[in-house]
Design an enzyme around this catalytic site. Structure first.
Site, PDB file in Angstrom:
ATOM      1  N   HIS A  81      -2.614   1.404 -24.903  1.00 44.27           N
ATOM      2  CA  HIS A  81      -3.717   0.541 -25.342  1.00 44.27           C
ATOM      3  C   HIS A  81      -3.172  -0.753 -25.924  1.00 44.27           C
ATOM      4  CE1 HIS A  81      -3.079   1.568 -29.630  1.00 44.27           C
ATOM      5  NE2 HIS A  81      -2.873   2.822 -29.205  1.00 44.27           N
ATOM      6  N   CYS A  83       1.304   6.582 -29.220  1.00 48.47           N
ATOM      7  CA  CYS A  83       0.777   5.834 -28.077  1.00 48.47           C
ATOM      8  C   CYS A  83       1.741   4.720 -27.675  1.00 48.47           C
ATOM      9  CB  CYS A  83      -0.577   5.235 -28.410  1.00 48.47           C
ATOM     10  SG  CYS A  83      -1.905   6.462 -28.520  1.00 48.47           S
TER      11      CYS A  83
END
Length: 507
Positions: A458, A482
């Site tokens: 992201h 992430c």
């Protein structure tokens, strides 16, 4: 002895031969009168003689009108005609083809039994010998009706020859005729009916006169050289291993491929195509060629073999990896094993329900789930995202060529990014992680760090206060697992990577 007694005894008895003769004469006279009466009755009045048959139809004892009605009913209305070309059969009525029995003429012929020149022999046969006497029906045939009906039947009887087909033998292609067609010869059938009208009516079978129409091969033979290039083109199957990012290619054997080749004619032009009915069995056979435990997984895409054959595009199947085992080494932890086998720790625990993650006996064997389990969606062929944890770089690959490269940040030591081969599974424009109070723009979910918690790729996140995190820290580990991109890169990747794209994370 008195006079009366003498008179009685003088009368001589009647001889027996005389009594017998008189009796015979009386019987003969009565028989003659009976025969004469029967003859007169059947000669000048009365019904048709008993046991008279018109073919298989009894008319004895009927009047002339009754006999005509029965003949008409049995021969013209109830009779079924079996029409055949020697291979197929249809049912019709004789009247449909101009065949019928003249009931009045036939009844008159039946009525003449016992009344013509052979009347005595005929009467003796039917009355005293009690034997049936068969007469022939008076058959009428109308060629005009037959021609009209047979022409109407052409659409039912006739069929065109099948076009020529291709045959493969000894490495060579050749043209072979298709099945012959059938043409109805109306004129010959009418002549046959005219010559055998009574036989056809009696047997109830009309055999049509047909001729074979051979399949033409000359046109295909002339065009065969232009088709050979396509006919000799292989049909390829590619086995793609998304874990190893490698492919294996198999060519369908020419002899087997030849069995699938079909030739269609469209507007006079030959068109080649492949019959797909045998393809699934061939794919099942590919499993036997894999000797390392991998299996063939068929994507849900249609085969489209003809288009692939013409264009030279292989049909791609996915190769799945089997579960494996791991022997615990000294110093191993569940996390280190997870990194080494590239399977999230929770999946290893699920595959080994009795395992104590805090106590891993050296030498014990662990069941390791298939790495293919991390690819639950149909794999997108031709796109791949490569992530290097050590280099903190992402390379985007399309059709085998790098097209973009981005600086990234991965997880910190206490919440590291899991190495392995994963897959884009979800798209969320703005995902929220309540554990860290983070809003993650352009979120691509790629694997579950633990059940129900998806790690992904992201853009730079923001806190609920509105503060954006890690803007100046890309290029070194800063996240909670992430993979972080700047916003323009994250937006581009969000649009480029549809669900199913493979993501490979290397240490």
């Amino acid at each position: 002895m008195n006079i009366a007694e003498r008179s009685t005894s003088s009368i001589a008895p009647i001889p027996r031969w005389l009594v017998a003769g008189l009796t015979a004469a009386v019987l003969i006279l009565l028989g003659g009168w009976l025969l004469a009466g029967v003859y007169v009755y059947y000669r000048f009045a009365g019904p048709v003689a008993p046991r008279v048959m018109v073919g298989d139809t009894p008319v004895g004892g009927l009047s002339d009108a009754q006999a005509a009605e029965r003949v008409d009913q049995r021969w013209n209305r109830e009779r079924v005609l079996l029409v055949t070309d020697g291979e197929r059969y249809w049912q019709a009525q004789p009247l449909d083809f101009g065949l019928w029995v003249d009931p009045a003429a036939t009844a008159r012929q039946a009525y003449r039994v016992g009344r013509g020149e052979r009347r005595f022999q005929e009467l003796w046969q039917v009355i005293f010998d009690r034997q049936p006497l068969e007469i022939r029906p008076q058959v009428v045939f109308s060629p005009t009706i037959a021609v009209e009906r047979l022409r109407n039947w052409r659409g039912l009887v006739e069929y065109a020859p099948e076009p020529p087909q291709l045959s493969y033998a000894g490495g060579e292609w050749c043209a072979v005729p298709g099945a012959a067609g059938i043409a109805l010869d109306v004129e010959a059938t009418v002549r046959l009916m005219e010559q055998n009208a009574e036989v056809i009516l009696r047997s109830g079978v009309l055999t049509l006169v047909t001729r074979r129409l051979p399949s033409p091969t000359a046109d295909l033979e002339a065009r065969l050289p232009s088709l050979v290039e396509q006919l000799n083109r292989p049909l390829r199957v590619e086995g793609y291993d998304p874990i190893l990012d490698r492919s294996e290619v198999w060519d369908v054997p020419p002899e087997l491929l030849a069995e699938w080749v079909r030739l269609d004619w469209e507007s006079g032009e030959p068109r080649l195509r492949l019959d797909e009915i045998g393809f699934p069995a061939y794919l099942e056979g590919l499993q036997n060629r894999l000797t390392d435990g991998r299996s063939v997984w068929l994507p849900p895409d249609p085969y489209n073999l003809s288009e692939r054959w013409v264009s030279g595009t292989p049909y791609t199947v996915i190769l799945r990896h089997p579960p494996t085992t791991y022997t615990v080494q000294p110093g191993d932890t569940l996390l280190s094993i997870s990194y080494r086998v590239q399977i999230p720790a929770w999946m290893i625990l699920r595959a080994n329900p009795r395992l104590n993650p805090d106590v891993l006996p050296t030498g014990s064997a662990l069941t390791i789930p298939s790495r293919s389990d991390l690819l639950p969606l149909p794999v997108v062929i031709g796109k791949r995202i490569l992530i290097s944890i050590s280099a903190q770089r992402m390379t985007v690959v399309e059709n085998g060529q790098p097209i973009r490269e981005f600086v990234i940040s991965t997880g910190i030591d206490r919440s590291p990014t899991q190495p392995g081969v994963f897959q884009v599974q979800t798209h969320v424009a703005e995902a929220y992680a309540s554990v860290w109070d983070l809003t993650m723009p352009y979120f691509l979910g790629i694997y579950e760090a633990w059940p129900g918690f998806m790690n992904g790729i992201h853009g730079l996140p923001t806190l609920s206060s509105g503060r954006r995190l890690w803007a100046g820290n890309l290029g070194r580990p800063v996240s909670y697992g992430c993979i972080i991109l700047d916003l323009p890169a994250a937006e581009w990747l969000y649009d480029w990577a549809q669900n199913g794209v493979v993501v490979e994370i290397r240490e």
